[in-house]
Each structure stands twice: as C-alpha cells, then as structure tokens.
Write a protein that holds these residues in place. Structure first.
Motif, PDB file in Angstrom:
ATOM      1  N   ASP A  14       8.356   0.070  -3.557  1.00 39.66           N
ATOM      2  CA  ASP A  14       8.967   0.347  -4.855  1.00 39.66           C
ATOM      3  C   ASP A  14       7.913   0.036  -5.920  1.00 39.66           C
ATOM      4  N   LEU A  15       8.256   0.227  -7.186  1.00 41.22           N
ATOM      5  CA  LEU A  15       7.267   0.075  -8.257  1.00 41.22           C
ATOM      6  C   LEU A  15       6.679  -1.335  -8.297  1.00 41.22           C
ATOM      7  N   ALA A  16       7.540  -2.345  -8.187  1.00 37.64           N
ATOM      8  CA  ALA A  16       7.057  -3.734  -8.246  1.00 37.64           C
ATOM      9  C   ALA A  16       6.133  -4.036  -7.073  1.00 37.64           C
ATOM     10  N   GLN A  17       6.463  -3.529  -5.894  1.00 37.96           N
ATOM     11  CA  GLN A  17       5.623  -3.755  -4.709  1.00 37.96           C
ATOM     12  C   GLN A  17       4.286  -3.031  -4.851  1.00 37.96           C
ATOM     13  N   ALA A  18       4.322  -1.812  -5.405  1.00 38.38           N
ATOM     14  CA  ALA A  18       3.083  -1.054  -5.607  1.00 38.38           C
ATOM     15  C   ALA A  18       2.162  -1.786  -6.583  1.00 38.38           C
ATOM     16  N   GLN A  19       2.738  -2.354  -7.618  1.00 39.64           N
ATOM     17  CA  GLN A  19       1.937  -3.114  -8.587  1.00 39.64           C
ATOM     18  C   GLN A  19       1.339  -4.361  -7.941  1.00 39.64           C
ATOM     19  N   ARG A  20       2.146  -5.027  -7.098  1.00 41.36           N
ATOM     20  CA  ARG A  20       1.653  -6.219  -6.401  1.00 41.36           C
ATOM     21  C   ARG A  20       0.525  -5.852  -5.440  1.00 41.36           C
ATOM     22  N   PHE A  21       0.690  -4.716  -4.762  1.00 37.56           N
ATOM     23  CA  PHE A  21      -0.333  -4.231  -3.835  1.00 37.56           C
ATOM     24  C   PHE A  21      -1.652  -3.978  -4.573  1.00 37.56           C
ATOM     25  N   LEU A  22      -1.576  -3.288  -5.712  1.00 40.00           N
ATOM     26  CA  LEU A  22      -2.786  -2.974  -6.467  1.00 40.00           C
ATOM     27  C   LEU A  22      -3.468  -4.236  -6.995  1.00 40.00           C
ATOM     28  N   LYS A  23      -2.670  -5.170  -7.456  1.00 39.39           N
ATOM     29  CA  LYS A  23      -3.237  -6.429  -7.961  1.00 39.39           C
ATOM     30  C   LYS A  23      -3.987  -7.163  -6.850  1.00 39.39           C
ATOM     31  N   GLU A  24      -3.401  -7.180  -5.650  1.00 41.55           N
ATOM     32  CA  GLU A  24      -4.023  -7.872  -4.514  1.00 41.55           C
ATOM     33  C   GLU A  24      -5.241  -7.115  -3.996  1.00 41.55           C
ATOM     34  N   SER A  25      -5.258  -5.788  -4.169  1.00 36.66           N
ATOM     35  CA  SER A  25      -6.377  -4.982  -3.649  1.00 36.66           C
ATOM     36  C   SER A  25      -7.691  -5.309  -4.357  1.00 36.66           C
ATOM     37  N   ALA A  26      -7.616  -5.881  -5.553  1.00 34.98           N
ATOM     38  CA  ALA A  26      -8.827  -6.221  -6.308  1.00 34.98           C
ATOM     39  C   ALA A  26      -9.688  -7.231  -5.553  1.00 34.98           C
ATOM     40  N   ALA A  27      -9.052  -8.049  -4.703  1.00 35.06           N
ATOM     41  CA  ALA A  27      -9.792  -9.052  -3.942  1.00 35.06           C
ATOM     42  C   ALA A  27     -10.712  -8.422  -2.889  1.00 35.06           C
ATOM     43  N   GLU A  28     -10.484  -7.153  -2.564  1.00 36.96           N
ATOM     44  CA  GLU A  28     -11.315  -6.457  -1.568  1.00 36.96           C
ATOM     45  C   GLU A  28     -12.549  -5.816  -2.199  1.00 36.96           C
ATOM     46  N   GLY A  29     -12.670  -5.895  -3.512  1.00 33.33           N
ATOM     47  CA  GLY A  29     -13.811  -5.291  -4.199  1.00 33.33           C
ATOM     48  C   GLY A  29     -13.396  -4.039  -4.960  1.00 33.33           C
ATOM     49  N   LEU A  30     -14.245  -3.646  -5.882  1.00 33.03           N
ATOM     50  CA  LEU A  30     -13.930  -2.541  -6.782  1.00 33.03           C
ATOM     51  C   LEU A  30     -13.713  -1.227  -6.040  1.00 33.03           C
ATOM     52  N   LYS A  31     -14.527  -0.958  -5.013  1.00 33.33           N
ATOM     53  CA  LYS A  31     -14.382   0.309  -4.290  1.00 33.33           C
ATOM     54  C   LYS A  31     -12.988   0.450  -3.709  1.00 33.33           C
ATOM     55  N   TRP A  32     -12.500  -0.602  -3.044  1.00 36.20           N
ATOM     56  CA  TRP A  32     -11.190  -0.523  -2.402  1.00 36.20           C
ATOM     57  C   TRP A  32     -10.066  -0.519  -3.435  1.00 36.20           C
ATOM     58  N   GLU A  33     -10.233  -1.271  -4.483  1.00 40.70           N
ATOM     59  CA  GLU A  33      -9.232  -1.262  -5.551  1.00 40.70           C
ATOM     60  C   GLU A  33      -9.097   0.160  -6.123  1.00 40.70           C
ATOM     61  N   ALA A  34     -10.239   0.810  -6.382  1.00 38.21           N
ATOM     62  CA  ALA A  34     -10.227   2.167  -6.935  1.00 38.21           C
ATOM     63  C   ALA A  34      -9.694   3.174  -5.922  1.00 38.21           C
ATOM     64  N   PHE A  35     -10.033   2.994  -4.652  1.00 41.39           N
ATOM     65  CA  PHE A  35      -9.573   3.900  -3.593  1.00 41.39           C
ATOM     66  C   PHE A  35      -8.050   3.910  -3.525  1.00 41.39           C
ATOM     67  N   PHE A  36      -7.451   2.717  -3.434  1.00 36.67           N
ATOM     68  CA  PHE A  36      -5.999   2.654  -3.300  1.00 36.67           C
ATOM     69  C   PHE A  36      -5.291   3.018  -4.600  1.00 36.67           C
ATOM     70  N   ALA A  37      -5.893   2.694  -5.734  1.00 36.74           N
ATOM     71  CA  ALA A  37      -5.302   3.092  -7.023  1.00 36.74           C
ATOM     72  C   ALA A  37      -5.279   4.611  -7.148  1.00 36.74           C
ATOM     73  N   THR A  38      -6.340   5.267  -6.669  1.00 31.78           N
ATOM     74  CA  THR A  38      -6.402   6.729  -6.729  1.00 31.78           C
ATOM     75  C   THR A  38      -5.374   7.357  -5.793  1.00 31.78           C
ATOM     76  N   LEU A  39      -5.235   6.795  -4.588  1.00 30.76           N
ATOM     77  CA  LEU A  39      -4.201   7.293  -3.665  1.00 30.76           C
ATOM     78  C   LEU A  39      -2.822   7.202  -4.303  1.00 30.76           C
ATOM     79  N   LEU A  40      -2.530   6.059  -4.910  1.00 29.43           N
ATOM     80  CA  LEU A  40      -1.206   5.852  -5.505  1.00 29.43           C
ATOM     81  C   LEU A  40      -0.967   6.745  -6.720  1.00 29.43           C
ATOM     82  N   GLN A  41      -1.990   6.918  -7.545  1.00 29.53           N
ATOM     83  CA  GLN A  41      -1.764   7.700  -8.756  1.00 29.53           C
ATOM     84  C   GLN A  41      -1.724   9.199  -8.486  1.00 29.53           C
ATOM     85  N   THR A  42      -2.518   9.668  -7.543  1.00 30.60           N
ATOM     86  CA  THR A  42      -2.601  11.114  -7.300  1.00 30.60           C
ATOM     87  C   THR A  42      -1.641  11.619  -6.234  1.00 30.60           C
TER      88      THR A  42
END
Length: 199
Positions: A14-42
């Motif tokens: 759901d929206l809250a879980q997706a936001q939590r996922f994206l926030k946590e993805s930042a710990a994997e580095g910028l590439k992975w944060e951007a990768f998953f953010a792009t998957l979710l947005q597009t």
C-alpha cells in the motif's frame, strides 16, 4: 479439457508500505534507491528498466522512453529484444524528485566509469552492474529482499512493484487510460480486469 487456472489476486504494497520501502532502499546506495524509485513511479517491468539506456532518458522533457527488454536465457546469456507488445513501447513522464535523483545517480556512475576505465562495459545502461553490464535478476532479488526484511514488509516479488504502482495511481483517482498507457497495457480493459479489486 484443460482445467481453468484460478486468477491470483495481485500482491503489492500500500502507499505507506511503498514509502517505507523507498526510505529503507536508500541504505543500499543511490543506484538501488533510484532503481526501485523508478520501478515504483513508472510501473515498468524489471526487464524493461534493466535494458533502459541514458539515451532513452530525456531530462529536458522529463521523460523515459521504454522500447527494449532484457532477460537471461539458458545457454545464450543476456538477450535484448523488443518490449512485450507494440503498446509496451511508450514514453513515461517522470516526477521532478525522481529526475533529480537520476541526475545524481548519473554523476555518481560517471565517477565509477572513469575509475574502472577499460574494464567498464560501455552499454549506456541507466542501471548497470558494477562493471557496466546488465544487472543480474538474482542480484536485484537479493537487494529487494534485504530491503523488505529491514523495513519489516510483506514478501512480494520485484515485479509486484509494477502492481503497486498501478494500485497507488488508481487509488489516487488517476483514470484507467492514463494508468494503462504508463504500464504499456494493450487496453484499459486489461487494467480494469487486473486491478479492478482495488477500485
């Protein structure tokens, strides 16, 4: 006569879980944060995003063109082909925050490319491996599972981020045709059939 296969209801955040996922993805580095953010947005398929090149991204227009798909086939290695259907070839508008993140990712990638020199595979990929080649699905899945575990999120698949994108858009009142065009579905009826339970 073959038995009917029951349609499985889509699993997604759901929206809250997706936001939590994206926030946590930042710990994997910028590439992975951007990768998953792009998957979710597009709402792209993972294979589409793994094949996307910097030349497909228009920072001025704020769009990403999807026209290829990559997968690893036994005995053949990585195989790049056209997208699933003609409708799957599409241009998707990106938000300003995601575009800014992708700019930072490109700058970070340029530094790494210079550091590796001739060892870097020049495929122009937005989201390559550490040496510029195509990302392995197993690597993507490992990083994805790690983020989900840290964020205490339900076990879904990487491709379910596509479903998450669709359900969040529909839940926020975006019309069926717009969602259908972003996902690259053949028609809006398919979106209604697949995601109707969310409406």
């Amino acid at each position: 006569e073959a038995p009917r296969v029951p349609r499985k209801e889509m699993e997604c955040f759901d929206l809250a879980q997706a936001q939590r996922f994206l926030k946590e993805s930042a710990a994997e580095g910028l590439k992975w944060e951007a990768f998953f953010a792009t998957l979710l947005q597009t709402g792209c398929r993972p294979g589409e995003l793994k094949a996307a090149r910097w030349s497909d991204l228009d920072f001025g227009a704020g769009t990403l063109h999807i026209g290829r798909h990559v997968q690893r086939l036994p005995g053949k290695g990585f195989v790049v082909g056209d997208t699933k259907t003609n409708k799957s070839r599409r241009t998707i508008a990106l938000g300003t925050e995601l575009l800014a993140m992708l700019r930072r990712h490109r700058a970070e990638q340029a530094v790494e490319r210079l550091r590796l020199g001739s060892l870097w595979e020049r495929l122009d990929l937005i989201f390559p491996s550490e040496i510029g080649s195509f990302l392995e699905s197993a690597r993507v899945h490992r990083v994805f599972r790690r983020i989900c575990e840290r964020a205490d999120l339900p076990r879904i698949r990487v491709c379910d981020l596509r479903h998450t994108s669709a359900t969040i858009l529909l839940g926020n009142g975006v019309d069926l045709k717009t969602v259908s065009d972003r996902l690259g579905h053949a028609n809006a009826t398919l979106v209604l059939t697949t995601y109707g339970h969310t409406l």
